[in-house]
Write a protein that holds these residues in place. Sequence first.
Motif, PDB file in Angstrom:
ATOM      1  N   GLN A 211       0.833  -1.211   0.000  1.00 61.16           N
ATOM      2  CA  GLN A 211       0.000   0.000   0.000  1.00 61.16           C
ATOM      3  C   GLN A 211       0.862   1.253   0.000  1.00 61.16           C
ATOM      4  OE1 GLN A 211      -3.811   0.536   2.419  1.00 61.16           O
ATOM      5  NE2 GLN A 211      -2.340   1.660   3.677  1.00 61.16           N
ATOM      6  N   ASP A 212       1.875   1.291   0.861  1.00 61.26           N
ATOM      7  CA  ASP A 212       2.759   2.459   0.933  1.00 61.26           C
ATOM      8  C   ASP A 212       3.569   2.625  -0.353  1.00 61.26           C
ATOM      9  OD1 ASP A 212       1.824   2.998   3.448  1.00 61.26           O
ATOM     10  OD2 ASP A 212       3.527   2.095   4.492  1.00 61.26           O
ATOM     11  N   LEU A 213       4.044   1.512  -0.898  1.00 57.70           N
ATOM     12  CA  LEU A 213       4.825   1.583  -2.134  1.00 57.70           C
ATOM     13  C   LEU A 213       3.956   2.051  -3.300  1.00 57.70           C
ATOM     14  CD1 LEU A 213       6.937  -1.688  -1.795  1.00 57.70           C
ATOM     15  CD2 LEU A 213       7.765   0.659  -1.560  1.00 57.70           C
ATOM     16  N   ALA A 214       2.711   1.572  -3.350  1.00 56.83           N
ATOM     17  CA  ALA A 214       1.808   1.999  -4.421  1.00 56.83           C
ATOM     18  C   ALA A 214       1.561   3.498  -4.354  1.00 56.83           C
ATOM     19  CB  ALA A 214       0.490   1.236  -4.326  1.00 56.83           C
ATOM     20  N   ALA A 215       1.413   4.034  -3.143  1.00 59.96           N
ATOM     21  CA  ALA A 215       1.191   5.474  -2.987  1.00 59.96           C
ATOM     22  C   ALA A 215       2.442   6.256  -3.372  1.00 59.96           C
ATOM     23  CB  ALA A 215       0.794   5.781  -1.542  1.00 59.96           C
ATOM     24  N   HIS A 216       3.595   5.750  -2.982  1.00 60.53           N
ATOM     25  CA  HIS A 216       4.843   6.465  -3.263  1.00 60.53           C
ATOM     26  C   HIS A 216       5.145   6.523  -4.755  1.00 60.53           C
ATOM     27  CE1 HIS A 216       8.920   7.948  -2.495  1.00 60.53           C
ATOM     28  NE2 HIS A 216       9.333   7.074  -3.405  1.00 60.53           N
ATOM     29  N   PHE A 217       4.865   5.424  -5.464  1.00 64.64           N
ATOM     30  CA  PHE A 217       5.208   5.357  -6.884  1.00 64.64           C
ATOM     31  C   PHE A 217       3.999   5.583  -7.793  1.00 64.64           C
ATOM     32  CE2 PHE A 217       8.640   2.735  -4.973  1.00 64.64           C
ATOM     33  CZ  PHE A 217       9.735   3.436  -5.468  1.00 64.64           C
ATOM     34  N   ALA A 218       2.959   6.202  -7.259  1.00 66.89           N
ATOM     35  CA  ALA A 218       1.727   6.394  -8.037  1.00 66.89           C
ATOM     36  C   ALA A 218       1.962   7.203  -9.306  1.00 66.89           C
ATOM     37  CB  ALA A 218       0.665   7.074  -7.170  1.00 66.89           C
TER      38      ALA A 218
END
Length: 285
Positions: A211-218
């Motif tokens: 979830q955090d990675l998806a938000a960071h690399f959105a």
Amino acid sequence: MASKVADSEQNGPEAGQLWLVPTPVGNLGDITYRAVEVLRNADAVACEDTRRTGVLLQHLGLKRPLVRLDAHTMYRAPQVLEQYPRLAYVSDAGTPGISDPGAELLQAALERGLAVEVLPGATAFVPALVLSGLPTARFTFEGFLPRSGRERRERLEAIAVRTETSVLYESPHRLGATLSDLAQACSPDRQASVTRELTKRYEETRRGSLQDLAAHFAEGVRGEIVVVVAGADRAEQASAGPDPETLAAELAGQGLSTRDLRAALMERGLSKNDAYALALRLRES
């Protein structure tokens, strides 16, 4: 330096020789002495991109004929192998045959009875796997996921229930969407890492939940990318989908043969023995 390359230069294999030569994934200093020797002695160098490989050869001070053999021109492989008895093949970066057309060229060479040699060397997923900090004793390499459709959903489901670490490649503009899909299939809290620009100046590895990675690399990033996803724990396996009996019945209802049913169950995380027993029981009933 004594080598098979020097021997073949003097005597020459009767039917020809194909070398698959790994090239650096970023830093050109990572190429091996033996790779340089093979490139120097080959009749020609086949590659995905003649411009990119030309830069590498210029850096190494080598002048060899370059032949384009990528996914769109691999139909020319038999003619190229015939024209150049000692052919070296390189992909854009890393080890040929891993998620690139090198595997097709190797098959064409084997069908012609040629000698084939794969040199050890650079590949992106191994350092990215180690850098992730996730378990490395057992892992599955997924390559690139399908872009859409049923096959993509099935591959995501397999990653979700798999207990070993999963490793995959992704393009910069699809990274955000893939991380979001993984978070939905696995769980938002499943641990993962994203490594990009390996061995280059701006190399980066970011670790955290999907979830955090998806938000960071959105918004996307630049560079070649490797995603590493932790395996499922028991609780996640239980909540990831139907129980094995129900899953097997659903798959059998699609008309799969016993062998295909067993393979499908193993892709969804069942052990080989459990998948075989279930498939056999359904066939008998």
